[in-house]
Write a protein that holds these residues in place. Structure first.
Motif, PDB file in Angstrom:
ATOM      1  N   LEU A  87       0.950  -0.309  -0.423  1.00  0.00           N
ATOM      2  CA  LEU A  87      -0.135   0.143   0.345  1.00  0.00           C
ATOM      3  C   LEU A  87       0.865   1.274  -0.029  1.00  0.00           C
ATOM      4  CD1 LEU A  87      -2.908  -0.579   2.959  1.00  0.00           C
ATOM      5  CD2 LEU A  87      -2.877  -0.536   0.090  1.00  0.00           C
ATOM      6  N   GLU A  88       1.835   1.374   0.600  1.00  0.00           N
ATOM      7  CA  GLU A  88       2.703   2.759   0.821  1.00  0.00           C
ATOM      8  C   GLU A  88       3.398   2.736  -0.021  1.00  0.00           C
ATOM      9  OE1 GLU A  88       3.175   4.740   2.976  1.00  0.00           O
ATOM     10  OE2 GLU A  88       2.035   3.539   5.173  1.00  0.00           O
ATOM     11  N   ARG A  89       3.721   1.405  -1.383  1.00  0.00           N
ATOM     12  CA  ARG A  89       4.119   1.942  -2.824  1.00  0.00           C
ATOM     13  C   ARG A  89       3.983   3.053  -3.454  1.00  0.00           C
ATOM     14  NH1 ARG A  89       5.251  -3.368  -4.817  1.00  0.00           N
ATOM     15  NH2 ARG A  89       6.917  -3.733  -3.306  1.00  0.00           N
ATOM     16  N   VAL A  90       2.309   2.862  -3.316  1.00  0.00           N
ATOM     17  CA  VAL A  90       2.069   3.237  -4.470  1.00  0.00           C
ATOM     18  C   VAL A  90       2.121   5.289  -3.799  1.00  0.00           C
ATOM     19  CG1 VAL A  90      -0.953   4.591  -4.689  1.00  0.00           C
ATOM     20  CG2 VAL A  90       0.279   2.153  -5.055  1.00  0.00           C
ATOM     21  N   GLN A  91       1.944   5.493  -2.893  1.00  0.00           N
ATOM     22  CA  GLN A  91       2.233   6.226  -2.122  1.00  0.00           C
ATOM     23  C   GLN A  91       4.139   7.508  -2.098  1.00  0.00           C
ATOM     24  OE1 GLN A  91       0.334   8.464   1.334  1.00  0.00           O
ATOM     25  NE2 GLN A  91       1.187   9.068   2.378  1.00  0.00           N
ATOM     26  N   ARG A  92       4.916   6.315  -2.082  1.00  0.00           N
ATOM     27  CA  ARG A  92       6.032   6.533  -1.994  1.00  0.00           C
ATOM     28  C   ARG A  92       5.654   7.163  -3.168  1.00  0.00           C
ATOM     29  NH1 ARG A  92       7.288   2.201   1.031  1.00  0.00           N
ATOM     30  NH2 ARG A  92       8.025   0.548  -1.348  1.00  0.00           N
ATOM     31  N   LYS A  93       5.721   6.098  -3.992  1.00  0.00           N
ATOM     32  CA  LYS A  93       5.872   6.411  -6.085  1.00  0.00           C
ATOM     33  C   LYS A  93       5.089   8.899  -5.958  1.00  0.00           C
ATOM     34  CE  LYS A  93       5.080   3.830  -9.151  1.00  0.00           C
ATOM     35  NZ  LYS A  93       5.051   3.018 -10.319  1.00  0.00           N
ATOM     36  N   PHE A  94       4.066   8.822  -5.783  1.00  0.00           N
ATOM     37  CA  PHE A  94       3.809  10.287  -5.611  1.00  0.00           C
ATOM     38  C   PHE A  94       4.616  10.919  -4.647  1.00  0.00           C
ATOM     39  CE2 PHE A  94       0.742  13.449  -4.347  1.00  0.00           C
ATOM     40  CZ  PHE A  94       1.115  13.699  -5.325  1.00  0.00           C
ATOM     41  N   ALA A  95       5.139  10.886  -3.880  1.00  0.00           N
ATOM     42  CA  ALA A  95       6.014  11.773  -3.040  1.00  0.00           C
ATOM     43  C   ALA A  95       7.168  11.869  -3.692  1.00  0.00           C
ATOM     44  CB  ALA A  95       6.028  10.969  -1.697  1.00  0.00           C
ATOM     45  N   ARG A  96       7.567  11.010  -4.417  1.00  0.00           N
ATOM     46  CA  ARG A  96       9.184  11.166  -5.317  1.00  0.00           C
ATOM     47  C   ARG A  96       9.235  11.856  -6.355  1.00  0.00           C
ATOM     48  NH1 ARG A  96      13.091   8.518  -2.952  1.00  0.00           N
ATOM     49  NH2 ARG A  96      13.101   6.435  -1.831  1.00  0.00           N
ATOM     50  N   TRP A  97       7.320  11.875  -6.952  1.00  0.00           N
ATOM     51  CA  TRP A  97       7.432  12.513  -8.295  1.00  0.00           C
ATOM     52  C   TRP A  97       7.066  13.910  -7.696  1.00  0.00           C
ATOM     53  CZ3 TRP A  97       2.826  15.453  -9.116  1.00  0.00           C
ATOM     54  CH2 TRP A  97       2.921  16.043 -10.535  1.00  0.00           C
ATOM     55  N   LEU A  98       6.536  13.883  -6.507  1.00  0.00           N
ATOM     56  CA  LEU A  98       5.726  14.804  -6.246  1.00  0.00           C
ATOM     57  C   LEU A  98       7.496  16.280  -5.016  1.00  0.00           C
ATOM     58  CD1 LEU A  98       4.115  17.827  -5.700  1.00  0.00           C
ATOM     59  CD2 LEU A  98       4.016  16.466  -3.698  1.00  0.00           C
ATOM     60  N   TYR A  99       8.492  15.192  -5.019  1.00  0.00           N
ATOM     61  CA  TYR A  99       9.506  15.888  -4.844  1.00  0.00           C
ATOM     62  C   TYR A  99      10.463  16.751  -5.645  1.00  0.00           C
ATOM     63  CZ  TYR A  99      14.312  16.171  -2.405  1.00  0.00           C
ATOM     64  OH  TYR A  99      15.352  16.507  -1.828  1.00  0.00           O
ATOM     65  N   LYS A 100      10.471  15.214  -7.318  1.00  0.00           N
ATOM     66  CA  LYS A 100      11.526  16.045  -7.948  1.00  0.00           C
ATOM     67  C   LYS A 100      10.800  17.350  -8.950  1.00  0.00           C
ATOM     68  CE  LYS A 100      11.925  14.432 -13.237  1.00  0.00           C
ATOM     69  NZ  LYS A 100      11.515  13.838 -14.025  1.00  0.00           N
TER      70      LYS A 100
END
Length: 189
Positions: free
Chosen positions: A43-56
């Motif tokens: 479940l956390e993988r989905v949010q981690r992917k968005f967080a990395r995209w947002l960080y970029k």
């Protein structure tokens, strides 16, 4: 994320994420919270992917070597597990405070009445450890151990044991919310 890649305003992307993705990940989290860590990671993988995209998008480079918790903190996202645990505790506290009408849950919340206090020779109450406040059933299986009521009552009892200033019946609900977030952040994450 692919369709919103042209957005320049990161607030819009965050609102879309919260509306379409995070709402589905949070829905019913009190009931179906994963008991095994591998499901929590999925479940956390989905949010981690968005967080990395947002960080970029925010800082201009992709955070390859940064830990996921650091990246999520930099873009102001709590983990989904943190949100589920806080929601579970606050739901049961709101039932006790009559902010949510849930008679089934209220029937499951049982209080333990302390035994009579013992007196010593000087006529004062003998010091003793603080008794448990809530009763939760003893379980024999992992399935029953991770049931919402058992989990919530255990978390509330642990929160009361760690902070002697908490009174779940007399404290204002907003103060209980703040103390719940502090407890989960300090002791469970």
């Amino acid at each position: 994320m692919r369709t919103s890649s042209e957005f320049n305003n990161l607030g819009v992307a965050t609102v879309l994420y919260n509306a379409y993705i995070r709402s589905k990940l949070d829905y019913g989290g009190i009931v179906w919270a994963p008991s095994e860590e591998k499901y929590n990671i999925m479940l956390e993988r989905v949010q981690r992917k968005f967080a990395r995209w947002l960080y970029k998008k925010r800082y201009g480079y992709y955070p390859y070597l940064y830990p996921s918790s650091f990246v999520a903190g930099m873009v102001d996202l709590e983990t989904l597990k943190f949100r589920r645990v806080v929601q579970t505790i606050l739901h049961y506290l709101s039932v006790v405070h009559h902010k949510v009408d849930n008679p089934i849950v209220l029937g499951m919340v049982r209080l333990l009445v302390p035994k009579r206090l013992s007196w010593n020779e000087q006529g004062t109450v003998a010091p003793r450890r603080r008794p448990r406040l809530l009763w939760w059933p003893q379980t024999r299986t992992n399935y029953a151990l991770h049931a919402p009521t058992v989990r919530a009552l255990g978390l509330i009892e642990d929160m009361i044991a760690r902070d002697n200033d908490i009174d779940i019946f007399a404290d204002h609900f907003k103060m209980l919310c703040a103390k719940t977030e502090i407890f989960v952040n300090n002791y469970l994450m």
